[in-house]
Every structure is written in C-alpha cells, then in structure tokens.
Design a protein around this motif. Structure first.
Motif, PDB file in Angstrom:
ATOM      1  N   GLY A 150      -6.121  -9.538  -1.018  1.00  0.00           N
ATOM      2  CA  GLY A 150      -6.755  -9.903  -2.224  1.00  0.00           C
ATOM      3  C   GLY A 150      -7.577 -11.220  -2.001  1.00  0.00           C
ATOM      4  O   GLY A 150      -7.171 -11.940  -1.022  1.00  0.00           O
ATOM      5  N   ARG A 151      -8.287 -11.310  -2.811  1.00  0.00           N
ATOM      6  CA  ARG A 151      -9.129 -12.757  -2.821  1.00  0.00           C
ATOM      7  C   ARG A 151      -8.110 -13.701  -3.004  1.00  0.00           C
ATOM      8  O   ARG A 151      -7.314 -13.728  -3.631  1.00  0.00           O
ATOM      9  N   SER A 152      -8.379 -14.958  -2.367  1.00  0.00           N
ATOM     10  CA  SER A 152      -7.476 -16.087  -2.475  1.00  0.00           C
ATOM     11  C   SER A 152      -7.351 -16.475  -3.929  1.00  0.00           C
ATOM     12  O   SER A 152      -8.531 -16.405  -4.665  1.00  0.00           O
ATOM     13  N   ASN A 153      -6.321 -16.720  -4.450  1.00  0.00           N
ATOM     14  CA  ASN A 153      -6.022 -16.957  -5.785  1.00  0.00           C
ATOM     15  C   ASN A 153      -5.744 -15.956  -6.731  1.00  0.00           C
ATOM     16  O   ASN A 153      -5.653 -16.134  -7.844  1.00  0.00           O
ATOM     17  N   VAL A 154      -5.840 -14.803  -6.155  1.00  0.00           N
ATOM     18  CA  VAL A 154      -5.698 -13.683  -7.023  1.00  0.00           C
ATOM     19  C   VAL A 154      -4.248 -13.536  -7.572  1.00  0.00           C
ATOM     20  O   VAL A 154      -4.130 -12.857  -8.585  1.00  0.00           O
ATOM     21  N   GLY A 155      -3.188 -14.177  -6.983  1.00  0.00           N
ATOM     22  CA  GLY A 155      -1.897 -14.185  -7.453  1.00  0.00           C
ATOM     23  C   GLY A 155      -1.041 -13.262  -6.308  1.00  0.00           C
ATOM     24  O   GLY A 155      -0.087 -12.674  -6.772  1.00  0.00           O
ATOM     25  N   LYS A 156      -1.392 -13.449  -5.103  1.00  0.00           N
ATOM     26  CA  LYS A 156      -0.805 -12.481  -4.101  1.00  0.00           C
ATOM     27  C   LYS A 156       0.729 -13.091  -3.618  1.00  0.00           C
ATOM     28  O   LYS A 156       1.549 -12.324  -3.886  1.00  0.00           O
ATOM     29  N   SER A 157       0.638 -14.410  -3.687  1.00  0.00           N
ATOM     30  CA  SER A 157       2.078 -14.954  -3.496  1.00  0.00           C
ATOM     31  C   SER A 157       2.789 -14.846  -4.430  1.00  0.00           C
ATOM     32  O   SER A 157       4.082 -14.308  -4.224  1.00  0.00           O
ATOM     33  N   SER A 158       2.345 -14.837  -5.722  1.00  0.00           N
ATOM     34  CA  SER A 158       3.313 -15.035  -6.960  1.00  0.00           C
ATOM     35  C   SER A 158       3.800 -13.434  -7.296  1.00  0.00           C
ATOM     36  O   SER A 158       4.947 -13.295  -7.493  1.00  0.00           O
ATOM     37  N   LEU A 159       2.820 -12.501  -6.806  1.00  0.00           N
ATOM     38  CA  LEU A 159       3.562 -11.047  -6.797  1.00  0.00           C
ATOM     39  C   LEU A 159       4.375 -10.913  -5.791  1.00  0.00           C
ATOM     40  O   LEU A 159       5.404 -10.329  -6.068  1.00  0.00           O
ATOM     41  N   SER A 173       4.091 -17.474   4.100  1.00  0.00           N
ATOM     42  CA  SER A 173       2.739 -17.198   4.648  1.00  0.00           C
ATOM     43  C   SER A 173       1.877 -18.230   4.415  1.00  0.00           C
ATOM     44  O   SER A 173       0.603 -18.239   4.935  1.00  0.00           O
ATOM     45  N   LYS A 174       2.173 -19.426   3.509  1.00  0.00           N
ATOM     46  CA  LYS A 174       1.213 -20.258   3.277  1.00  0.00           C
ATOM     47  C   LYS A 174       1.402 -21.352   4.060  1.00  0.00           C
ATOM     48  O   LYS A 174       0.787 -22.627   3.982  1.00  0.00           O
ATOM     49  N   LYS A 175       2.361 -21.588   5.161  1.00  0.00           N
ATOM     50  CA  LYS A 175       2.793 -22.524   5.927  1.00  0.00           C
ATOM     51  C   LYS A 175       1.432 -22.558   7.006  1.00  0.00           C
ATOM     52  O   LYS A 175       0.872 -21.516   7.263  1.00  0.00           O
ATOM     53  N   THR A 262      -3.936  -8.069 -11.443  1.00  0.00           N
ATOM     54  CA  THR A 262      -3.176  -9.020 -11.609  1.00  0.00           C
ATOM     55  C   THR A 262      -3.463  -9.900 -12.827  1.00  0.00           C
ATOM     56  O   THR A 262      -4.601  -9.571 -13.411  1.00  0.00           O
ATOM     57  N   LYS A 263      -2.524 -10.973 -13.373  1.00  0.00           N
ATOM     58  CA  LYS A 263      -2.690 -11.725 -14.447  1.00  0.00           C
ATOM     59  C   LYS A 263      -3.158 -10.950 -15.959  1.00  0.00           C
ATOM     60  O   LYS A 263      -4.032 -11.461 -16.498  1.00  0.00           O
ATOM     61  N   CYS A 264      -2.555  -9.742 -15.897  1.00  0.00           N
ATOM     62  CA  CYS A 264      -2.823  -9.047 -17.035  1.00  0.00           C
ATOM     63  C   CYS A 264      -2.226  -9.817 -18.394  1.00  0.00           C
ATOM     64  O   CYS A 264      -2.465  -9.219 -19.096  1.00  0.00           O
ATOM     65  N   ASP A 265      -1.417 -10.750 -18.154  1.00  0.00           N
ATOM     66  CA  ASP A 265      -0.900 -11.432 -19.199  1.00  0.00           C
ATOM     67  C   ASP A 265      -2.298 -12.395 -19.947  1.00  0.00           C
ATOM     68  O   ASP A 265      -2.098 -12.933 -20.907  1.00  0.00           O
ATOM     69  N   LYS A 266      -3.011 -12.694 -19.195  1.00  0.00           N
ATOM     70  CA  LYS A 266      -4.202 -13.624 -19.626  1.00  0.00           C
ATOM     71  C   LYS A 266      -4.854 -12.812 -20.509  1.00  0.00           C
ATOM     72  O   LYS A 266      -6.001 -12.042 -20.307  1.00  0.00           O
ATOM     73  N   ARG A 267      -4.843 -13.273 -21.953  1.00  0.00           N
ATOM     74  CA  ARG A 267      -5.280 -12.152 -22.744  1.00  0.00           C
ATOM     75  C   ARG A 267      -6.372 -12.780 -23.600  1.00  0.00           C
ATOM     76  O   ARG A 267      -6.957 -11.996 -24.514  1.00  0.00           O
ATOM     77  N   THR A 301      -0.383  -5.307 -13.924  1.00  0.00           N
ATOM     78  CA  THR A 301       0.739  -6.495 -13.456  1.00  0.00           C
ATOM     79  C   THR A 301       0.503  -7.920 -14.064  1.00  0.00           C
ATOM     80  O   THR A 301      -0.514  -8.300 -14.341  1.00  0.00           O
ATOM     81  N   SER A 302       1.717  -8.650 -14.141  1.00  0.00           N
ATOM     82  CA  SER A 302       1.476 -10.002 -14.277  1.00  0.00           C
ATOM     83  C   SER A 302       2.874 -10.685 -13.684  1.00  0.00           C
ATOM     84  O   SER A 302       3.947 -10.061 -13.879  1.00  0.00           O
ATOM     85  N   SER A 303       2.654 -11.680 -12.943  1.00  0.00           N
ATOM     86  CA  SER A 303       3.633 -12.296 -12.210  1.00  0.00           C
ATOM     87  C   SER A 303       4.304 -13.116 -13.287  1.00  0.00           C
ATOM     88  O   SER A 303       5.359 -13.794 -13.159  1.00  0.00           O
ATOM     89  N   VAL A 304       3.669 -13.483 -14.370  1.00  0.00           N
ATOM     90  CA  VAL A 304       4.278 -14.697 -15.200  1.00  0.00           C
ATOM     91  C   VAL A 304       5.283 -13.451 -16.184  1.00  0.00           C
ATOM     92  O   VAL A 304       6.422 -14.142 -16.527  1.00  0.00           O
ATOM     93  N   THR A 305       5.067 -12.256 -16.356  1.00  0.00           N
ATOM     94  CA  THR A 305       5.806 -11.685 -17.411  1.00  0.00           C
ATOM     95  C   THR A 305       6.688 -10.680 -16.579  1.00  0.00           C
ATOM     96  O   THR A 305       7.442  -9.902 -17.318  1.00  0.00           O
TER      97      THR A 305
HETATM   98  P1  GDP Z   1      -2.569 -16.441  -3.932  1.00  0.00           P
HETATM   99  O1  GDP Z   1      -3.543 -17.449  -3.540  1.00  0.00           O
HETATM  100  O2  GDP Z   1      -3.377 -15.070  -4.009  1.00  0.00           O
HETATM  101  O3  GDP Z   1      -1.175 -16.352  -3.135  1.00  0.00           O
HETATM  102  O4  GDP Z   1      -2.398 -16.768  -5.291  1.00  0.00           O
HETATM  103  P2  GDP Z   1      -1.112 -17.443  -6.123  1.00  0.00           P
HETATM  104  O5  GDP Z   1      -0.077 -16.786  -6.183  1.00  0.00           O
HETATM  105  O6  GDP Z   1      -0.755 -18.624  -5.328  1.00  0.00           O
HETATM  106  O7  GDP Z   1      -1.592 -17.788  -7.521  1.00  0.00           O
HETATM  107  C1  GDP Z   1      -2.687 -18.275  -7.772  1.00  0.00           C
HETATM  108  C2  GDP Z   1      -2.888 -19.183  -9.156  1.00  0.00           C
HETATM  109  O8  GDP Z   1      -2.594 -18.051 -10.080  1.00  0.00           O
HETATM  110  C3  GDP Z   1      -1.392 -19.701  -9.409  1.00  0.00           C
HETATM  111  O9  GDP Z   1      -1.904 -21.052 -10.174  1.00  0.00           O
HETATM  112  C4  GDP Z   1      -0.666 -18.977 -10.105  1.00  0.00           C
HETATM  113  O10 GDP Z   1       0.384 -19.758 -11.109  1.00  0.00           O
HETATM  114  C5  GDP Z   1      -1.684 -18.095 -10.903  1.00  0.00           C
HETATM  115  N1  GDP Z   1      -1.274 -16.756 -11.121  1.00  0.00           N
HETATM  116  C6  GDP Z   1      -0.639 -15.914 -10.086  1.00  0.00           C
HETATM  117  N2  GDP Z   1      -0.334 -14.752 -10.843  1.00  0.00           N
HETATM  118  C7  GDP Z   1      -0.312 -14.853 -12.296  1.00  0.00           C
HETATM  119  C8  GDP Z   1      -0.303 -14.021 -13.267  1.00  0.00           C
HETATM  120  O11 GDP Z   1       0.222 -12.967 -13.357  1.00  0.00           O
HETATM  121  N3  GDP Z   1      -0.687 -14.571 -14.474  1.00  0.00           N
HETATM  122  C9  GDP Z   1      -1.181 -15.898 -14.650  1.00  0.00           C
HETATM  123  N4  GDP Z   1      -1.329 -16.299 -15.960  1.00  0.00           N
HETATM  124  N5  GDP Z   1      -1.430 -16.668 -13.653  1.00  0.00           N
HETATM  125  C10 GDP Z   1      -1.032 -16.098 -12.330  1.00  0.00           C
END
Ligand code: GDP
Length: 326
Positions: A150-159, A173-175, A262-267, A301-305
C-alpha cells in the motif's frame, strides 16, 4: 457447524430474490448483522421500491468488538448488490424454493465464507524470518503467503502489528536497509505474511521508485506461493490515482487481490467535502470495476479499533486452506 463456532463475527444473509424472468417492482432488503453469540439468521425485508434489483443492504458496524448487543455502537449501512459479493470457489450461495438466497458473509466486507474458512485462523506465534531483495532470495520452503502492500502511511505497519497482536513486530520492516525489501514474517510456523515496501512516497528518489516497481512486480508475477495480495487503501480519504493504478495493474495481470480499507475509524466529515469511509469504499469499487471480471474481495478495517482484524484472518484462512488443497 464447526466453522460457525470458530468464527468471530458473521453476517447471515437471507436474501429474497425474484425469478429472473419476472419483472416485479425492485425491492430493497435490509439485512442486519448478527454476532456469533446470537447465531440466529435475521432478515428484515422492507417492501419499498429501491434503486437496484436484487440488492441487499448489509449493515456494517464500524467498531464492533462488543458481543453484547446492549453496547452496540451506531451502525452504518452499505448497500451491496449480489454481483458485488465475493463468492470463493466451491462455495454455494444457495437458493431455496421460495426464492431466498442464503450466504454467510464476513462483517464489514463483501466476502462470502466458504467451507475452507476457519482452520488455523488464529495467530499463535509470529516471527520475522528474513528480508529479501529479489524474488529468488525469498524463503523456499513452499509455505503459502499473503503480501501486504500500500501507499506509504496507509497504515500497513499498524495493520501488521494488529494482525499478529504484537506492538512492534512490523518495526522490523522499518529498520534502515529493510524498507525497500520483501520482509517475510512466519505465522504459526505454517504460512507467511509478507511486508512489501510502501509506494508513492513523495520523497523517494525517482530511481529508487522505478527499481522498487520492477522488483515488486517481479515478485507478484513470479512467486508461486503467493496466495493473494492484500492491497491497503486509506478509506478516510478519496481514492488516489496511484492506488487505482496499482489495483488496475493487479487486475490486468490477474494477480489475486483483496482490498483492505484502512482507517475506517476516521469518521469526521472534512470541511472540504470529504466523504465518510463507507462512501470512499463504494467509490473505490466503482472506479476499479472495469479492471476485474468479478468483484474482488474487500474488508473494512481499523488498527485503532481492531475492526476487521479477525475478518482478515478468517478470509486468509479460507484462501490458504483452499490453496493448500489444490
Ligand atoms: P505505513 O507507513 O503504511 O506502515 O503506516 P503506519 O502504520 O506507520 O501508519 C501511518 C499513520 O497512520 C500513523 O500515524 C498511524 O498511527 C496512523 N494509522 C494507522 N492505522 C490507522 C487506523 O486504522 N486509524 C487511524 N485513525 N490511524 C491509523
């Protein structure tokens, strides 16, 4: 009923359909989701003219960990027509004599569950195995794998962390030196989650991006143990051109793909006319419709919830178990 007791959250759909030969008024049916703690199928037909024939409204709960109905959060409706469902191979969406379709659908998704869902869905252990710079370098033990991209910052590591329930596993993976690699994580000693480099990072050098493109595409095309790509798309913002291009490339090259929104909690609605996640999810489907012969599977999905976490694992289990049998 083994599967049912294994599964965390399911929707049971009973979808009344009209015979194709008749031209009855179009109907919209509201199907409410049920939790496994209450596995009785629920179907509430609404006899009002609707916009699409044979359409169903699937109720998607956006934060649904609680199995207690008294604490149920507000729910959002997503309307799905039958042809937008993902029906895995060897799976029947059965139709009874009175014209009722019956299917088990993962909550917050368009995914019908097959008989292959369930076995080994839980993550018991997860370990980083290796970083590879070419497809040939990747582990050669023949275990099935799923690639997250996915795009950088999409929430891949969080997922990834949420899937394996480890706060910092994806940091591996981020090292330095690993961000541009194919990173393999072995799950339950029996399959891999593969973290691929994020794309579309504005600051990346042009050459780096081209290189990455070449090597990731080579991995997609030439990795025989790749069961499916999981393409992550941020549902809190409108579709980005680069994500659409990516989905299009996967579709045209017939690489199996599941969309992870991703980030489906952002409403919150944004001031500049931003849409809610459900609307962005629908829009994305429309925009990629022509790239695929049948609707690809998708999950919100949401990695927050942790929304969608168990659903992803269950979907992975059905893809993997099918792949292992064939
Ligand atoms: P990566 O670059 O794709 O690995 O993205 P990260 O997992 O590092 O997440 C990028 C930013 O998005 C961080 O500030 C996370 O806290 C935020 N983030 C990731 N997943 C979610 C989510 O499901 N919901 C919300 N609200 N923020 C998220």
């Amino acid at each position: 009923m083994f599967i049912i007791h294994q599964l965390p959250r399911l929707q049971f759909l009973h979808i009344p359909i009209s015979p194709l030969t008749t031209r009855k008024p179009k109907k919209l049916y509201l199907i409410t989701s049920t939790l496994l703690s209450n596995p009785t199928p629920v179907s509430i037909p609404i006899s009002e003219p609707g916009p699409a024939s044979n359409s169903v409204t699937v109720t998607t709960s956006l934060s649904h960990f609680s199995t207690s109905s008294s604490q149920s959060p507000p729910q959002e409706n997503i309307q799905l027509s039958l042809e937008k469902l993902f029906v895995p191979p060897e799976t029947e969406v059965s139709s009874s004599e009175n014209g009722v379709l019956s299917a088990r659908i993962l909550r917050g998704s368009n995914i019908v569950l097959s008989k292959y869902a369930g076995g080994g869905a839980e993550v018991v252990n997860a370990e980083f195995v290796k970083s590879s710079v070419t497809t040939e370098d990747c582990p050669s033990d023949g275990l099935p794998e799923f690639a997250l991209v996915g795009r950088s910052n999409v929430g891949k590591s969080s997922l990834l962390n949420s899937l394996v329930r480890r706060k910092r596993l994806a940091l591996t993976s981020k090292k330095p030196g690993k961000t541009q690699c194919i990173n393999h994580f072995r799950i339950n000693d029996s399959w891999y989650l593969v973290d691929l480099p994020g794309y579309g990072y504005a600051a990346a050098l042009h050459e780096v991006r081209i290189d990455w493109d070449k090597f990731t595409k080579d991995y997609f095309l030439n990795r025989p143990t790749l069961v499916s790509v999981f393409l992550l798309v941020d549902a809190s913002i409108p579709a980005k051109k680069i994500d659409l291009e990516y989905a299009s490339w996967l579709g045209q090259n017939q690489i199996p793909m599941t969309l992870i929104f991703t980030k489906c909690d952002k409403r919150k609605k944004r001031k500049n006319g931003g849409k809610r996640p459900e609307e962005n999810v629908q829009d994305f489907q429309e925009l990629i419709r022509d790239f695929f012969q049948t609707a690809p599977p998708w999950i919100m999905t949401s990695s927050v919830t942790n929304q969608g976490r168990d659903e992803i694992l269950l979907h992975m289990s059905q893809l993997r178990n099918y792949w292992l049998k064939h």
